[in-house]
Design a protein around this motif. Structure first.
Motif, PDB file in Angstrom:
ATOM      1  N   MET A 152       0.810  -1.180   0.000  1.00 37.45           N
ATOM      2  CA  MET A 152       0.000   0.000   0.000  1.00 37.45           C
ATOM      3  C   MET A 152       0.861   1.254   0.000  1.00 37.45           C
ATOM      4  O   MET A 152       0.485   2.257  -0.595  1.00 37.45           O
ATOM      5  N   SER A 153       1.991   1.205   0.683  1.00 38.78           N
ATOM      6  CA  SER A 153       2.841   2.379   0.726  1.00 38.78           C
ATOM      7  C   SER A 153       3.429   2.694  -0.644  1.00 38.78           C
ATOM      8  O   SER A 153       3.693   3.843  -0.953  1.00 38.78           O
ATOM      9  N   ALA A 154       3.607   1.698  -1.521  1.00 34.77           N
ATOM     10  CA  ALA A 154       4.103   1.925  -2.870  1.00 34.77           C
ATOM     11  C   ALA A 154       3.060   2.705  -3.676  1.00 34.77           C
ATOM     12  O   ALA A 154       3.395   3.602  -4.460  1.00 34.77           O
ATOM     13  N   PHE A 155       1.770   2.345  -3.457  1.00 32.53           N
ATOM     14  CA  PHE A 155       0.694   3.058  -4.164  1.00 32.53           C
ATOM     15  C   PHE A 155       0.655   4.515  -3.726  1.00 32.53           C
ATOM     16  O   PHE A 155       0.506   5.413  -4.544  1.00 32.53           O
ATOM     17  N   ILE A 156       0.794   4.769  -2.444  1.00 32.15           N
ATOM     18  CA  ILE A 156       0.745   6.137  -1.919  1.00 32.15           C
ATOM     19  C   ILE A 156       1.954   6.915  -2.429  1.00 32.15           C
ATOM     20  O   ILE A 156       1.847   8.108  -2.735  1.00 32.15           O
ATOM     21  N   GLN A 157       3.059   6.264  -2.568  1.00 33.65           N
ATOM     22  CA  GLN A 157       4.233   6.938  -3.101  1.00 33.65           C
ATOM     23  C   GLN A 157       4.034   7.306  -4.581  1.00 33.65           C
ATOM     24  O   GLN A 157       4.521   8.336  -5.037  1.00 33.65           O
ATOM     25  N   GLN A 158       3.310   6.481  -5.299  1.00 36.73           N
ATOM     26  CA  GLN A 158       3.048   6.736  -6.714  1.00 36.73           C
ATOM     27  C   GLN A 158       1.873   7.694  -6.938  1.00 36.73           C
ATOM     28  O   GLN A 158       1.716   8.235  -8.039  1.00 36.73           O
ATOM     29  N   LEU A 159       1.059   7.912  -5.923  1.00 42.95           N
ATOM     30  CA  LEU A 159      -0.153   8.732  -6.049  1.00 42.95           C
ATOM     31  C   LEU A 159       0.127  10.156  -6.535  1.00 42.95           C
ATOM     32  O   LEU A 159      -0.570  10.622  -7.430  1.00 42.95           O
ATOM     33  N   PRO A 160       1.112  10.890  -6.038  1.00 42.55           N
ATOM     34  CA  PRO A 160       1.356  12.238  -6.566  1.00 42.55           C
ATOM     35  C   PRO A 160       1.678  12.222  -8.066  1.00 42.55           C
ATOM     36  O   PRO A 160       1.214  13.083  -8.815  1.00 42.55           O
ATOM     37  N   ALA A 161       2.417  11.236  -8.505  1.00 38.21           N
ATOM     38  CA  ALA A 161       2.741  11.156  -9.929  1.00 38.21           C
ATOM     39  C   ALA A 161       1.486  10.858 -10.744  1.00 38.21           C
ATOM     40  O   ALA A 161       1.259  11.449 -11.816  1.00 38.21           O
ATOM     41  N   LEU A 162       0.642   9.954 -10.214  1.00 34.22           N
ATOM     42  CA  LEU A 162      -0.601   9.613 -10.890  1.00 34.22           C
ATOM     43  C   LEU A 162      -1.533  10.828 -10.968  1.00 34.22           C
ATOM     44  O   LEU A 162      -2.119  11.107 -12.012  1.00 34.22           O
ATOM     45  N   VAL A 163      -1.652  11.579  -9.860  1.00 30.55           N
ATOM     46  CA  VAL A 163      -2.474  12.797  -9.840  1.00 30.55           C
ATOM     47  C   VAL A 163      -1.904  13.811 -10.835  1.00 30.55           C
ATOM     48  O   VAL A 163      -2.649  14.472 -11.571  1.00 30.55           O
ATOM     49  N   GLY A 164      -0.610  13.928 -10.909  1.00 29.72           N
ATOM     50  CA  GLY A 164       0.022  14.843 -11.862  1.00 29.72           C
ATOM     51  C   GLY A 164      -0.288  14.462 -13.300  1.00 29.72           C
ATOM     52  O   GLY A 164      -0.562  15.330 -14.146  1.00 29.72           O
ATOM     53  N   VAL A 165      -0.267  13.181 -13.598  1.00 31.96           N
ATOM     54  CA  VAL A 165      -0.583  12.718 -14.950  1.00 31.96           C
ATOM     55  C   VAL A 165      -2.042  13.027 -15.282  1.00 31.96           C
ATOM     56  O   VAL A 165      -2.359  13.515 -16.373  1.00 31.96           O
ATOM     57  N   VAL A 166      -2.948  12.760 -14.328  1.00 26.09           N
ATOM     58  CA  VAL A 166      -4.375  13.027 -14.547  1.00 26.09           C
ATOM     59  C   VAL A 166      -4.602  14.527 -14.750  1.00 26.09           C
ATOM     60  O   VAL A 166      -5.313  14.944 -15.674  1.00 26.09           O
ATOM     61  N   ILE A 167      -3.989  15.351 -13.911  1.00 29.38           N
ATOM     62  CA  ILE A 167      -4.144  16.811 -14.037  1.00 29.38           C
ATOM     63  C   ILE A 167      -3.555  17.295 -15.370  1.00 29.38           C
ATOM     64  O   ILE A 167      -4.153  18.120 -16.066  1.00 29.38           O
ATOM     65  N   GLY A 168      -2.420  16.758 -15.748  1.00 23.26           N
ATOM     66  CA  GLY A 168      -1.797  17.134 -17.022  1.00 23.26           C
ATOM     67  C   GLY A 168      -2.671  16.742 -18.211  1.00 23.26           C
ATOM     68  O   GLY A 168      -2.845  17.518 -19.158  1.00 23.26           O
ATOM     69  N   ALA A 169      -3.222  15.521 -18.146  1.00 19.91           N
ATOM     70  CA  ALA A 169      -4.091  15.063 -19.235  1.00 19.91           C
ATOM     71  C   ALA A 169      -5.345  15.928 -19.312  1.00 19.91           C
ATOM     72  O   ALA A 169      -5.780  16.327 -20.402  1.00 19.91           O
ATOM     73  N   LEU A 170      -5.927  16.240 -18.153  1.00 20.68           N
ATOM     74  CA  LEU A 170      -7.127  17.091 -18.113  1.00 20.68           C
ATOM     75  C   LEU A 170      -6.810  18.500 -18.640  1.00 20.68           C
ATOM     76  O   LEU A 170      -7.564  19.062 -19.426  1.00 20.68           O
ATOM     77  N   GLY A 171      -5.674  19.029 -18.234  1.00 18.44           N
ATOM     78  CA  GLY A 171      -5.262  20.352 -18.715  1.00 18.44           C
ATOM     79  C   GLY A 171      -5.043  20.353 -20.225  1.00 18.44           C
ATOM     80  O   GLY A 171      -5.452  21.283 -20.930  1.00 18.44           O
ATOM     81  N   SER A 172      -4.398  19.319 -20.738  1.00 13.55           N
ATOM     82  CA  SER A 172      -4.185  19.204 -22.182  1.00 13.55           C
ATOM     83  C   SER A 172      -5.516  19.115 -22.917  1.00 13.55           C
ATOM     84  O   SER A 172      -5.711  19.761 -23.957  1.00 13.55           O
ATOM     85  N   TYR A 173      -6.439  18.318 -22.394  1.00 21.60           N
ATOM     86  CA  TYR A 173      -7.750  18.182 -23.024  1.00 21.60           C
ATOM     87  C   TYR A 173      -8.480  19.532 -23.050  1.00 21.60           C
ATOM     88  O   TYR A 173      -9.027  19.929 -24.078  1.00 21.60           O
ATOM     89  N   LEU A 174      -8.482  20.235 -21.915  1.00 22.08           N
ATOM     90  CA  LEU A 174      -9.168  21.528 -21.855  1.00 22.08           C
ATOM     91  C   LEU A 174      -8.531  22.554 -22.789  1.00 22.08           C
ATOM     92  O   LEU A 174      -9.238  23.307 -23.466  1.00 22.08           O
ATOM     93  N   ALA A 175      -7.220  22.579 -22.849  1.00 20.17           N
ATOM     94  CA  ALA A 175      -6.528  23.513 -23.749  1.00 20.17           C
ATOM     95  C   ALA A 175      -6.837  23.181 -25.206  1.00 20.17           C
ATOM     96  O   ALA A 175      -7.108  24.083 -26.017  1.00 20.17           O
ATOM     97  N   LEU A 176      -6.841  21.920 -25.546  1.00 17.15           N
ATOM     98  CA  LEU A 176      -7.155  21.506 -26.906  1.00 17.15           C
ATOM     99  C   LEU A 176      -8.610  21.834 -27.253  1.00 17.15           C
ATOM    100  O   LEU A 176      -8.896  22.334 -28.352  1.00 17.15           O
ATOM    101  N   ALA A 177      -9.516  21.572 -26.329  1.00 17.80           N
ATOM    102  CA  ALA A 177     -10.938  21.869 -26.569  1.00 17.80           C
ATOM    103  C   ALA A 177     -11.148  23.369 -26.765  1.00 17.80           C
ATOM    104  O   ALA A 177     -11.876  23.792 -27.671  1.00 17.80           O
ATOM    105  N   ARG A 178     -10.488  24.165 -25.943  1.00 19.12           N
ATOM    106  CA  ARG A 178     -10.619  25.624 -26.089  1.00 19.12           C
ATOM    107  C   ARG A 178     -10.024  26.089 -27.411  1.00 19.12           C
ATOM    108  O   ARG A 178     -10.592  26.926 -28.107  1.00 19.12           O
ATOM    109  N   SER A 179      -8.894  25.550 -27.761  1.00 18.94           N
ATOM    110  CA  SER A 179      -8.244  25.900 -29.020  1.00 18.94           C
ATOM    111  C   SER A 179      -9.140  25.536 -30.208  1.00 18.94           C
ATOM    112  O   SER A 179      -9.285  26.316 -31.158  1.00 18.94           O
ATOM    113  N   ASP A 180      -9.755  24.360 -30.163  1.00 20.93           N
ATOM    114  CA  ASP A 180     -10.652  23.941 -31.238  1.00 20.93           C
ATOM    115  C   ASP A 180     -11.874  24.853 -31.325  1.00 20.93           C
ATOM    116  O   ASP A 180     -12.311  25.200 -32.425  1.00 20.93           O
TER     117      ASP A 180
END
Length: 178
Positions: free
Chosen positions: A1-29
């Motif tokens: 479980m501690s390995a998952f918690i250690q990976q959680l910030p990276a996973l949240v960063g990937v999700v936030i980055g993907a969401l940000g990319s999607y929103l920027a692309l949608a706005r650009s379109d």
């Protein structure tokens, strides 16, 4: 479980980055779609404005030719009122559809300037249909028609964001050389 918690910030960063990319692309379109739509409507308005000017110019040229037959205009190709009548009727009929398109797509200022121009053109048509001979009235009508046409073109350029153009006021017939 501690390995998952250690990976959680990276996973949240990937999700936030993907969401940000999607929103920027949608706005650009969305912005690109708006720009393309505005450009398409601008092209259509330009076509409508040009078509309306062409239909009015047909009537203007016919009145020049009939006025030349009456001795009021120096147009080099005079035409009798009898010859011109079917052509004038056709030109008048052609104004209706282009006028409707102008009303639908034109800016308020362009439509108002078009109204001024067509009113003068109709006066010119009445002048030649009545076979009027008035040495002062015809030049005054010509000047009003030229000013109205110039006003129409200025309003069109303003509406489309174009730079000022040529007023198209040059001598039609060169002065005789002495």
């Amino acid at each position: 479980m501690s390995a998952f918690i250690q990976q959680l910030p990276a996973l949240v960063g990937v999700v936030i980055g993907a969401l940000g990319s999607y929103l920027a692309l949608a706005r650009s379109d969305r912005e690109r779609f708006r720009r393309e739509r505005a450009a398409r409507w601008e092209e259509r308005r330009l076509a409508v404005y040009a078509d309306y000017a062409r239909t009015l110019k047909k009537s203007v040229v016919l009145t020049y030719r009939v006025a030349a037959h009456l001795g009021e205009d120096p147009h080099p190709h005079p035409m009798s009122p009898t010859e011109a009548e079917p052509l004038m009727a056709e030109a008048t009929d052609g104004r209706d559809p282009t006028g409707e398109a102008l009303l639908m797509l034109g800016s308020h200022e362009v439509v108002e300037r078009a109204r001024v121009w067509v009113t003068v053109v109709m006066e010119m048509e009445r002048f030649v249909r009545a076979a009027t001979r008035d040495a002062a009235a015809w030049p005054a009508l010509l000047e009003r028609q030229r000013a109205a046409r110039e006003g129409y073109y200025a309003a069109v350029r303003e509406d489309l964001g174009l730079p000022p153009g040529h007023p198209a006021r040059w001598p039609t017939f060169p002065a005789a050389e002495g």
